[in-house]
Every structure is written in C-alpha cells, then in structure tokens.
Enzyme design. Structure first.
Site, PDB file in Angstrom:
ATOM      1  N   GLU A  70      32.288  26.141   8.210  1.00 18.81           N
ATOM      2  CA  GLU A  70      32.558  25.615   6.933  1.00 18.81           C
ATOM      3  C   GLU A  70      33.396  24.417   7.048  1.00 18.81           C
ATOM      4  O   GLU A  70      34.452  24.491   7.873  1.00 18.81           O
ATOM      5  CB  GLU A  70      33.429  26.717   6.205  1.00 18.81           C
ATOM      6  CG  GLU A  70      33.104  26.595   4.597  1.00 18.81           C
ATOM      7  CD  GLU A  70      34.005  27.814   3.957  1.00 18.81           C
ATOM      8  OE1 GLU A  70      34.760  27.635   2.762  1.00 18.81           O
ATOM      9  OE2 GLU A  70      34.101  28.721   4.676  1.00 18.81           O
ATOM     10  N   ARG A 305      35.877  38.587  17.528  1.00 14.44           N
ATOM     11  CA  ARG A 305      36.420  37.135  17.517  1.00 14.44           C
ATOM     12  C   ARG A 305      37.539  37.020  18.530  1.00 14.44           C
ATOM     13  O   ARG A 305      38.241  37.990  19.001  1.00 14.44           O
ATOM     14  CB  ARG A 305      37.072  36.895  16.055  1.00 14.44           C
ATOM     15  CG  ARG A 305      38.029  37.589  15.840  1.00 14.44           C
ATOM     16  CD  ARG A 305      38.580  37.570  13.930  1.00 14.44           C
ATOM     17  NE  ARG A 305      39.385  36.364  13.831  1.00 14.44           N
ATOM     18  CZ  ARG A 305      38.881  35.325  13.154  1.00 14.44           C
ATOM     19  NH1 ARG A 305      37.641  35.350  12.564  1.00 14.44           N
ATOM     20  NH2 ARG A 305      39.635  34.215  13.017  1.00 14.44           N
ATOM     21  N   LYS A 315      42.004  28.710   9.795  1.00 13.07           N
ATOM     22  CA  LYS A 315      41.993  27.321   9.391  1.00 13.07           C
ATOM     23  C   LYS A 315      43.091  27.049   8.268  1.00 13.07           C
ATOM     24  O   LYS A 315      43.895  25.988   8.284  1.00 13.07           O
ATOM     25  CB  LYS A 315      40.576  26.751   9.059  1.00 13.07           C
ATOM     26  CG  LYS A 315      39.705  26.349  10.117  1.00 13.07           C
ATOM     27  CD  LYS A 315      38.365  25.584   9.390  1.00 13.07           C
ATOM     28  CE  LYS A 315      37.420  26.914   9.531  1.00 13.07           C
ATOM     29  NZ  LYS A 315      36.098  26.563   8.804  1.00 13.07           N
TER      30      LYS A 315
HETATM   31  P1  ATP Z   1      38.706  30.387   9.549  1.00 10.69           P
HETATM   32  O1  ATP Z   1      39.282  31.934   9.070  1.00 10.69           O
HETATM   33  O2  ATP Z   1      39.577  30.039  10.638  1.00 10.69           O
HETATM   34  O3  ATP Z   1      38.675  29.336   8.662  1.00 10.69           O
HETATM   35  P2  ATP Z   1      36.137  30.994   9.758  1.00 10.69           P
HETATM   36  O4  ATP Z   1      35.571  32.089  10.375  1.00 10.69           O
HETATM   37  O5  ATP Z   1      36.155  31.065   8.336  1.00 10.69           O
HETATM   38  O6  ATP Z   1      37.328  30.783  10.449  1.00 10.69           O
HETATM   39  P3  ATP Z   1      34.082  29.267   9.951  1.00 10.69           P
HETATM   40  O7  ATP Z   1      34.024  27.647   9.699  1.00 10.69           O
HETATM   41  O8  ATP Z   1      33.342  29.965   8.925  1.00 10.69           O
HETATM   42  O9  ATP Z   1      35.351  29.531   9.938  1.00 10.69           O
HETATM   43  O10 ATP Z   1      33.443  29.649  11.398  1.00 10.69           O
HETATM   44  C1  ATP Z   1      32.430  29.060  11.917  1.00 10.69           C
HETATM   45  C2  ATP Z   1      31.872  30.027  12.922  1.00 10.69           C
HETATM   46  O11 ATP Z   1      33.148  30.250  13.958  1.00 10.69           O
HETATM   47  C3  ATP Z   1      31.446  31.285  12.444  1.00 10.69           C
HETATM   48  O12 ATP Z   1      30.470  31.970  13.153  1.00 10.69           O
HETATM   49  C4  ATP Z   1      32.726  32.079  12.792  1.00 10.69           C
HETATM   50  O13 ATP Z   1      32.499  33.402  13.134  1.00 10.69           O
HETATM   51  C5  ATP Z   1      33.340  31.623  14.244  1.00 10.69           C
HETATM   52  N1  ATP Z   1      34.672  31.797  14.477  1.00 10.69           N
HETATM   53  C6  ATP Z   1      35.635  31.524  13.557  1.00 10.69           C
HETATM   54  N2  ATP Z   1      36.844  31.986  14.106  1.00 10.69           N
HETATM   55  C7  ATP Z   1      36.654  32.614  15.326  1.00 10.69           C
HETATM   56  C8  ATP Z   1      37.462  33.200  16.216  1.00 10.69           C
HETATM   57  N3  ATP Z   1      38.704  33.489  16.220  1.00 10.69           N
HETATM   58  N4  ATP Z   1      36.577  33.851  17.287  1.00 10.69           N
HETATM   59  C9  ATP Z   1      35.518  33.568  17.618  1.00 10.69           C
HETATM   60  N5  ATP Z   1      34.506  32.971  16.509  1.00 10.69           N
HETATM   61  C10 ATP Z   1      34.957  32.462  15.411  1.00 10.69           C
HETATM   62 MG    MG Z   2      35.102  31.016   6.711  1.00 11.36          MG
END
Ligand code: ATP
Ligand code: MG
Length: 609
Positions: A70, A305, A315
């Site tokens: 995102e 994760r 983020k």
């Molecule tokens: P955040 O909570 O930091 O915003 P998010 O999962 O909402 O993280 P996205 O932009 O939706 O962020 O994530 C893109 C991809 O990265 C997704 O497929 C997510 O599963 C993966 N991802 C995010 N954080 C992690 C993590 N700590 N370890 C492994 N994969 C991750």
């Molecule tokens: Mg997200």
C-alpha cells in the site's frame, strides 16, 4: 526434493549457486509444477478478466507471484523479506513477480511513497518488467472490473445492500461464542439490491449509510465469513481515479480480484490474513463459476511476518517517528526502512542474505538484530576497502625525526593493501595499495597511550616499543600535559630502518601495531556513531508506547581524522576502518574534501554487551 540443511552455517558456507534450503512455499510451488496445476493458464500480456486472458498466449511464466504494498509509507525491513520471498521464488521457478500498488484506499496514498517503493525494489536487485510491460500495476486500475463483479454477485444472489447502522451490524455479527443474526435487508431480491447498489455508485446516499455485503453464512464459525462488507460509500478523491467513484471496494474483496486479474498463481501474505483465506477462496470460486475470472484462480499462502528485535516494523509507527522529528527522516540511518538501512551502509546482498537466512516459516518469532548485522559484516568483509581512521585523536610527536631523516618537514610515503590477501579470490587482481605519508607528527587513538599501563597493556607507554602499522617501529618516551593534567601530546622516538616491507622491518621486535593517520595528510571527517534506536528489545510489543524506549544515545557525532583514501571516497562507498568497524560515506552529506561517514556495523557482534 532435497531436505533443508539443518544448520545455517552449512548453508552459508555452501557454494554460491548451491541449492537453496527448501521451505513450505517452495514445496507447494514444486508440487504445483509437478502436477501442472497452472500449466494451461493463458496470459494476454496485461491483467484482465477471463475473456481477456482466453484470447492470449499460453503463459510463458511458470508461476506468478506479487508484492503488493500500500503506498502509504516507506518500505521497511519486513517488506524487504516479502520482496525477497516473492521476487526470489519467481526468479527461482521460471516465473514473474508483479509489483502492484494496492491503492484501493483513496485517502492515504502519495506519489512520494510510490516512487520510494519503486526505488527500494530496484535497489534490492529485483525487476518486475516483462516484455511490453514495464510499469508496475495499480489496483485502482481494476475498479471497473471490481464493480462489474459486484453486480454479478448481486445478480447471482451472492451479495446484498445492507442499510443497518454500523453499530447494528457489529452487534448482529455475533462473536466467537455466538452466531450472527441475519440482517433484515438480507432477503431483498437481486433486482432491488442492484437498484440500491447503483444508487450507491451514483452518489444518492450518504457516506456510511449502507454497504454491499457478500451473502455467505451469518452462523459461520469464521467471523470473516459472516457476510463481510465488500463495498462502502466514501466520497474521497483518489490519486488515480479522481472523483470517478464514490464507492470503494474493501481490501478483502479487492485483493483476491487483483491477484486473479493478474493471473497470480501463488498469493503469499503474512499470517494475519489466514482467517481471510476462506473468503478469498469463496470469492474466487463464485467469480470463476460466473465465468468472470480465468480458472484456476490464485491461492493464498501465509508466512510469519518478520519481527526484528530493537526495531519496529509498522509504517504507521515509523511515520510517527518521522513526523514527530524523533529521527531526521524516513532515511535516517537508524530507521529500519530500506532507505534508512541503505544510508546506514546495508547492501542489497546483505539484505537478500538476511531474508535467505531467516527463512520462511508459519510461526511467529523474533529474529535477533545481530542476525541482520552479521549478514552485512559477511558481505563487507571481503569487499570493503580498509583504511585508517583515528576517532579520538591525540598527537604523537616523533622527537628524533630530524636526526633520523635530516629535517622535521621530511615526509615518507607508506603503503598498505586496500584488501587483505585473504579477501582476494584466486585469479582476481587486488585493488591498488593505499598510499599515505608518515612525518614527525601523526594522530593516534588516545586509548593507545597509557602513562601507567594496566597489566597486559601492549600499546604505547614509556619504554615500550610499538609499530605504527605500515610505517616505522617507535619507542615511547613520555607525554606532555596541559595545566589540567590532560595529555596533549605523546612522545616517541622513531627507530631507523624499521619501515614495514623493508629488510630491516623485523630487526626490532614491536609489542603491538597501532593504526594512525599522518598530521600532514590526515583529513577531518564527521563520523556519525549510531547505536540502536530503542533500548527495549520489543519496543511496541503488547501495545507498549515505543516512544518511551527511544534510546537517547542512539547518535553521537564526532570529528575523526581519516587517511586520504577515505577522504577521497565517493558517497555510498563502504570501508572497514581498521579496528573500529564498517563505515559508509553518507549518501547525502559526504563530499570530497568534506567527508561524512556513518557507522554501519562494528567488527564484532557486541550486541549482547
Ligand atoms: P505496515 O503495517 O508496516 O503498513 P503492511 O503489511 O500494512 O505493513 P503493506 O504495504 O500492505 O504493508 O505490505 C506489503 C507486503 O509486505 C504485504 O504482502 C505484507 O504481507 C508484507 N509485509 C509487511 N510487513 C511485513 C513484515 N514485517 N514481514 C514480512 N512481510 C511483511
Ligand atoms: Mg497494510
């Protein structure tokens, strides 16, 4: 199929192109390839519905994975893991990995983030380009299809417009112990639902006044299957589609459709989406049944994760550190963002090795920060050129210099290898030697002199004999002090004919060799010594306020003196400052003649101390 090696040492020592340790995702993909699960898929060269792909060619990609961030912040080390997994699997199995911006939420996206994500993926060493297809995909390009699919679900009796209040909906959803209660709007006819849904689209209803829900099972033990909302009314200008829409799909509805339109085979996400998988499959089955999506549809697989000690990987929370000016920006070298790690001196190879080493599992765990540091150290050990830097300087005066060399101003060139012999692979030409000047005055580390040496101390103290590394052997004679008793100069005598690399080098036995920088050609450098950003190993676990555990000493800026080869570095060049650690010339602030270095990682793992 080969078994995974049980210890990481064995894996790390294996030949570079050795078989990668297996994991459950590799096993799933290998089994799908064996069975030919996706062998008959077609690909029309761009994302699209069943008819679009049916008119295309057999898909040249054996598998398709995707990385779907995102664009609402900068990517962090957890995303690096996900990037390495998704792009790495596609690379290893003859597939393609798509970069897709999951921009279905109209409020939070920003082109600054879009660009930073593109940079991060490329910098890590991956590419999403395919013939005729260089741009990343955007989920918002699929809004038209998502709308059409929603009308189909309504017509087929699989979705209805619910006008309950949010509160009523929440109460009627039930909970783990209590089945849900059907909405009074659940039994509306498809015709009536379709009319309402079109009114929603046409802006006839207030934000939040009604939603489109899938009609599944209000008594399902999985709460996500109790008629989840799939479309909501939200008057917001979208960065891509502007004001075209005032209804937007929910993530759980949008995501499987995005995967399917792109002909993704293996949709890999983190464990928190496990409970969403039944809905993912339900939706895919309905839309394949209806002939809207090509079969077989993608499947979702979940992995744990990354949780890294002393780091936060959210983020939103990282954004808070930036907006509250707790750090200098998203690329502050203390940040676990990809731009921060890069500026700190991390390399793409070190992050790829890290992702490989921590592996892919299905159970959550914490990875020790030292694992990440170890990967950088291993990458830099044979690559980073060596150099002398004095971090806490005191002047050493060689009092008999003129007697030995004829004048106080005499300078003599010394050389040292840029890389140790052990770092040079067979057949590889070593880099040119470093050259620097020794003269009457040189800078040494304050800690390399003791007026009264502690037991076992081998460096400079009156009467002791030490080598200036790469230069001459010297005998310490004493020191000078200021009125406050602070040592201002260390004194020694140079011993003639003892220069390193000359026949007389071994004629006098030195107790130790110390690093130094000549006063004549040493250059002042700003050196930023970083420590962990948080003093708590799990700064935000269990809802803790992570601001409270910010380490007040995470940055110390000093002026060091460095040898000319370091002062002439290009931004982003990495070095081993001998005895001190690995340092990188700051990407933004370093200039020729005004050097700035960041501590990347120490020479040894001192994390536990
Ligand atoms: P955040 O909570 O930091 O915003 P998010 O999962 O909402 O993280 P996205 O932009 O939706 O962020 O994530 C893109 C991809 O990265 C997704 O497929 C997510 O599963 C993966 N991802 C995010 N954080 C992690 C993590 N700590 N370890 C492994 N994969 C991750
Ligand atoms: Mg997200």
């Amino acid at each position: 199929m080969s078994n995974p090696p049980t210890n990481t040492k064995a894996a790390a020592n294996a030949a570079p192109e050795a078989v990668k340790p297996s994991n459950f995702l590799r096993q799933i993909i290998e089994s799908d390839l064996d069975k030919g699960t996706y062998a008959n898929r077609r690909w029309a060269g761009s994302p699209g519905d069943a008819a679009h792909h049916a008119a295309g060619q057999p898909d040249p990609a054996k598998i398709r994975t995707r990385f779907p961030p995102e664009p609402n912040g900068y990517l962090h080390v957890g995303h690096a893991k996900s990037i390495c997994i998704n792009f790495g699997l596609a690379r290893d199995y003859g597939g393609v990995c798509h970069l897709r911006f999951d921009d279905t939420n109209p409020e939070k996206e920003d082109t600054e983030y879009v660009n930073s994500i593109i940079d991060a993926v490329q910098w890590l060493g991956f590419s999403w380009s395919q013939p005729g297809n260089d741009a990343p995909y955007q989920a918002s390009d699929y809004f038209g299809f998502m709308y059409r699919a929603a009308e189909y679900l309504i017509e087929a009796g699989h979705a209805y417009v619910d006008e309950q209040t949010a509160e009523q909906m929440r109460v009627n959803r039930g909970d783990f112990g209590k089945p849900g209660v059907d909405s009074p709007f659940r039994s509306r006819t498809p015709t009536e639902n379709l009319a309402r849904f079109r009114e929603m689209r046409d802006g006839k209803h207030e934000d939040g006044s009604m939603v489109l829900r899938a009609r599944i099972d209000m008594a399902s033990p999985n709460i996500n299957m109790r008629d989840p909302a799939i479309y909501r009314i939200r008057r917001a200008t979208h960065h891509n589609t502007g004001d075209t829409w005032c209804i937007y799909p929910m993530y759980t509805y949008a995501h499987p459709i995005e995967d399917a339109l792109e002909q993704i085979t293996h949709s890999i996400c983190t464990l928190e989406f496990e409970d969403q998988r039944p809905f993912y499959d339900w939706l895919m089955d309905r839309l394949c049944e209806g002939g809207l999506l090509a079969s077989p549809p993608p499947k979702q697989y979940e992995f744990a994760r990354l949780n890294l000690t002393y780091v936060i990987t959210s983020k939103r929370k990282l954004a808070q550190l930036v907006y509250d000016h707790r750090v200098s920006g998203w690329d502050d070298p203390r940040m676990p963002t990809i731009v921060g790690l890069r500026r700190r001196g991390y390399t793409p190879a070190s992050l790829q090795a890290f992702a490989e080493r921590i592996g892919v599992t299905k159970s959550d765990s914490w990875i020790d920060y030292s694992t990440l540091e170890g990967c950088l150290r291993e990458d830099l050990e044979n690559k980073a050129h060596r150099g002398f830097a004095v971090l806490n300087p005191v002047k050493l005066v060689l009092t008999n210099w003129a007697e030995v060399f004829g004048s106080d101003g005499y300078l003599e060139a010394c050389t040292q290898p840029a890389l140790p012999h052990s770092a040079i692979a067979e057949g590889q030409t070593p880099p040119a030697d470093r050259v620097f000047q020794i003269g009457k005055e040189v800078w040494i580390e304050r800690e390399d002199f003791e007026e009264v040496p502690p037991k076992g101390y081998k460096r400079l103290f009156p009467g002791n004999i030490v080598r200036l590394k790469g230069g001459y052997v010297i005998e310490c004679t004493g020191c000078a002090k200021d009125a406050a008793g602070q040592i201002t100069e260390v004194h020694a005598k140079v011993i003639a004919d003892t220069k390193s690399g000359t026949p007389g080098a071994d004629s006098v036995k030195a107790k130790a060799a110390i690093t130094w920088v000549g006063v004549a050609d040493g250059v002042n450098a700003e050196v930023r010594l970083y420590d962990r950003l948080f003093s708590d190993a799990q700064p935000d676990a269990g809802g803790k306020d992570f601001i409270e555990s910010l380490n007040p000493n995470s940055l110390k800026v000093i002026t060091a003196i460095v040898e000319p080869s370091l002062a002439n570095a290009q931004p982003d060049d990495k070095f081993q400052f001998e005895r001190h650690g690995y340092f990188v010339a700051d990407r933004l602030d370093h200039q020729a003649g005004k050097p700035v270095f960041n501590l990347a990682v120490g020479l040894k793992d001192s994390w536990g101390k």
